[in-house]
Scaffold this motif. Structure first.
Motif, PDB file in Angstrom:
ATOM      1  N   THR A   1       0.823  -1.213   0.000  1.00 52.52           N
ATOM      2  CA  THR A   1       0.000   0.000   0.000  1.00 52.52           C
ATOM      3  C   THR A   1       0.858   1.265   0.000  1.00 52.52           C
ATOM      4  O   THR A   1       0.328   2.371  -0.069  1.00 52.52           O
ATOM      5  CB  THR A   1      -0.926   0.045   1.228  1.00 52.52           C
ATOM      6  OG1 THR A   1      -0.143   0.165   2.423  1.00 52.52           O
ATOM      7  CG2 THR A   1      -1.797  -1.199   1.288  1.00 52.52           C
ATOM      8  N   GLY A   2       2.203   1.106   0.082  1.00 51.15           N
ATOM      9  CA  GLY A   2       3.075   2.276   0.050  1.00 51.15           C
ATOM     10  C   GLY A   2       4.149   2.246   1.112  1.00 51.15           C
ATOM     11  O   GLY A   2       4.581   1.170   1.552  1.00 51.15           O
ATOM     12  N   ALA A   3       4.598   3.422   1.529  1.00 48.62           N
ATOM     13  CA  ALA A   3       5.687   3.553   2.505  1.00 48.62           C
ATOM     14  C   ALA A   3       5.426   2.684   3.726  1.00 48.62           C
ATOM     15  O   ALA A   3       4.339   2.709   4.304  1.00 48.62           O
ATOM     16  CB  ALA A   3       5.841   5.011   2.912  1.00 48.62           C
ATOM     17  N   ALA A   4       6.459   1.913   4.135  1.00 48.08           N
ATOM     18  CA  ALA A   4       6.240   0.897   5.165  1.00 48.08           C
ATOM     19  C   ALA A   4       7.071   1.091   6.425  1.00 48.08           C
ATOM     20  O   ALA A   4       7.011   0.258   7.330  1.00 48.08           O
ATOM     21  CB  ALA A   4       6.527  -0.490   4.577  1.00 48.08           C
ATOM     22  N   ALA A   5       7.847   2.174   6.533  1.00 48.36           N
ATOM     23  CA  ALA A   5       8.711   2.346   7.698  1.00 48.36           C
ATOM     24  C   ALA A   5       7.926   2.373   9.000  1.00 48.36           C
ATOM     25  O   ALA A   5       8.349   1.816  10.015  1.00 48.36           O
ATOM     26  CB  ALA A   5       9.535   3.622   7.556  1.00 48.36           C
ATOM     27  N   SER A   6       6.756   3.018   8.985  1.00 49.68           N
ATOM     28  CA  SER A   6       5.984   3.139  10.222  1.00 49.68           C
ATOM     29  C   SER A   6       5.457   1.801  10.720  1.00 49.68           C
ATOM     30  O   SER A   6       5.183   1.637  11.911  1.00 49.68           O
ATOM     31  CB  SER A   6       4.809   4.104  10.015  1.00 49.68           C
ATOM     32  OG  SER A   6       3.956   3.639   8.975  1.00 49.68           O
ATOM     33  N   PHE A   7       5.342   0.810   9.818  1.00 50.43           N
ATOM     34  CA  PHE A   7       4.854  -0.510  10.237  1.00 50.43           C
ATOM     35  C   PHE A   7       5.779  -1.102  11.285  1.00 50.43           C
ATOM     36  O   PHE A   7       5.321  -1.632  12.305  1.00 50.43           O
ATOM     37  CB  PHE A   7       4.757  -1.439   9.022  1.00 50.43           C
ATOM     38  CG  PHE A   7       4.255  -2.817   9.365  1.00 50.43           C
ATOM     39  CD1 PHE A   7       2.898  -3.093   9.322  1.00 50.43           C
ATOM     40  CD2 PHE A   7       5.134  -3.831   9.716  1.00 50.43           C
ATOM     41  CE1 PHE A   7       2.427  -4.371   9.642  1.00 50.43           C
ATOM     42  CE2 PHE A   7       4.673  -5.101  10.033  1.00 50.43           C
ATOM     43  CZ  PHE A   7       3.321  -5.371   9.995  1.00 50.43           C
ATOM     44  N   ASP A   8       7.078  -1.024  11.070  1.00 49.43           N
ATOM     45  CA  ASP A   8       8.031  -1.576  12.023  1.00 49.43           C
ATOM     46  C   ASP A   8       8.015  -0.806  13.336  1.00 49.43           C
ATOM     47  O   ASP A   8       8.235  -1.373  14.408  1.00 49.43           O
ATOM     48  CB  ASP A   8       9.440  -1.553  11.424  1.00 49.43           C
ATOM     49  CG  ASP A   8       9.553  -2.427  10.184  1.00 49.43           C
ATOM     50  OD1 ASP A   8       8.889  -3.487  10.154  1.00 49.43           O
ATOM     51  OD2 ASP A   8      10.279  -2.055   9.256  1.00 49.43           O
ATOM     52  N   HIS A   9       7.731   0.500  13.267  1.00 48.53           N
ATOM     53  CA  HIS A   9       7.704   1.306  14.482  1.00 48.53           C
ATOM     54  C   HIS A   9       6.569   0.917  15.417  1.00 48.53           C
ATOM     55  O   HIS A   9       6.711   0.974  16.636  1.00 48.53           O
ATOM     56  CB  HIS A   9       7.560   2.787  14.123  1.00 48.53           C
ATOM     57  CG  HIS A   9       8.745   3.359  13.415  1.00 48.53           C
ATOM     58  ND1 HIS A   9       8.737   4.615  12.838  1.00 48.53           N
ATOM     59  CD2 HIS A   9       9.983   2.852  13.190  1.00 48.53           C
ATOM     60  CE1 HIS A   9       9.915   4.861  12.292  1.00 48.53           C
ATOM     61  NE2 HIS A   9      10.681   3.797  12.483  1.00 48.53           N
TER      62      HIS A   9
END
Length: 398
Positions: free
Chosen positions: A61-69
């Motif tokens: 769905t797009g940028a994924a950096a926040s998923f790990d956070h």
């Protein structure tokens, strides 16, 4: 029906069938926005990926950096609602409402506004998220600041960014002692559990609150949440300022966590009718209740003022509690509210203090709330109460 024009039933049916996706029958004409619908679909898939701990689906769905956070945060609910989309060719900016709930702790969802930037792939025409940030004047969430570390206590959940597990365990231990202490003083029904957020520096705390850091310098912790009535099902957060909190001794740290936990417990009975001298004074009363500290030890600024002949003429106003106020003035406001609650507990009893707090909050507005509660619960007028409070201060500190 505009202009009161009559049409036959068959005409209405035919018209609705012809324009089912474009016309709201019996109302004004509206045109569906396909981009908004497509963006909502992307965010629905994004939300499902968060709840399913599916990083691959999230990345699609797009940028994924926040998923790990945020992956360590125990979530019971997570959803987006698109409120507006501004498209410019193959890019778009979406105003979004994020609603989430922490499993086992939040009675209702946290709701926060976000601004998302999206772009459209020329090959398959799909929209994807390029960035996801707090909307203007909205606070950050912990995962906006980095990886969230989670520590569970018996009565607490501590979320920290840039903090060690050992440090977070210390906050959980303090919160676990605070919850039973508050329940012992405030015997009303409440969740009996708290969520504590521990960011890294003062600036990070201010970021969570969406306010300038200068507003909270010297403030050890604050509590956020909706006030006024259980139907609001608040999701409270105790947010710690590590800079100021770290300067406190062991007792001070416990008093602060117990004070903030009291705000969580009394939230449903704290309304616009409740003056800050009562809500803050009561929280301090619970915080110091089993501490063994004398009024002179716990209220040094007010003790100094009274001993110098500067006994306050009136109870503290709401303005006296402003975080930008003079530090000594702010201290005297908190101490004055605490001494007012301590006097009620000493002279009328703890049950009457609780009943007084609830009676004030039960009013629809500030006007008359304190007066009616003092008359009904304490059998005294505000003028008589203030006179007794001033005498109480002189007796303790004179």
């Amino acid at each position: 029906m505009a202009g009161r024009r009559r049409v036959s039933g068959s005409s209405v049916v035919a018209l609705c069938l012809l324009l089912v996706s474009l016309v709201a029958c019996g109302g004004r004409t509206t045109t569906a926005d396909p981009v908004r619908t497509e963006v909502q679909g992307v965010l629905d898939r994004r939300a499902a990926a968060v709840l399913g701990h599916d990083r691959s689906a999230y990345a699609r769905t797009g940028a994924a950096a926040s998923f790990d956070h945020l992956d360590a945060v125990p979530l019971a609910a997570w959803s987006y609602r698109v409120t507006d989309v501004d498209r410019a060719g193959d890019t778009a900016t979406a105003d979004v409402e994020l609603r989430y709930r922490i499993d086992g702790y939040d009675q209702g969802p946290v709701t926060t506004r976000r601004t998302l930037r999206l772009s459209r792939d020329g090959a398959d025409g799909r929209w994807s998220v390029d960035s996801d940030r707090p909307a203007e004047k909205s606070g950050q969430q912990p995962w906006d600041q980095g990886d969230v570390r989670v520590v569970r206590g018996t009565h607490s959940l501590v979320l920290g960014v840039g903090q060690s597990s050992e440090a977070l365990r210390g906050f959980a231990d303090l919160a676990d002692r605070a919850v039973p202490a508050v329940s012992d003083a405030w015997e009303r029904d409440w969740a009996r559990r708290v969520v504590v957020l521990v960011p890294k520096p003062l600036e990070a705390m201010a970021g969570l609150l969406g306010s300038p850091a200068s507003s909270y310098r010297g403030i050890a912790a604050v509590t956020t949440g909706e006030t006024g009535g259980r139907e609001h099902a608040p999701a409270d957060r105790i947010i710690v300022n590590p800079d100021a909190y770290g300067l406190l001794g062991t007792l001070g740290k416990q008093v602060v966590l117990t004070h903030e936990t009291t705000h969580v417990a009394t939230r449903a009975d704290t309304t616009a009718a409740t003056p800050l001298w009562l809500s803050e004074g009561y929280a301090d009363w619970v915080g110091y209740r089993d501490s063994g500290r004398t009024p002179a030890q716990a209220a040094p600024e007010l003790a100094r003022a009274v001993s110098e002949g500067r006994t306050p003429a009136d109870l503290p106003t709401d303005e006296d509690f402003g975080f930008t106020a003079d530090a000594d003035q702010l201290a005297r406001a908190y101490e004055g509210g605490w001494l007012a609650c301590l006097m009620i507990a000493d002279r009328w009893g703890e049950e009457r203090l609780d009943a007084f707090y609830r009676a004030v909050g039960a009013h629809d507005e500030r006007a008359g709330a304190v007066e009616d509660a003092m008359n009904g619960v304490l059998g005294i007028t505000p003028e008589e109460f203030t006179a007794r409070w001033r005498e109480y201060l002189r007796t303790e500190f004179g």
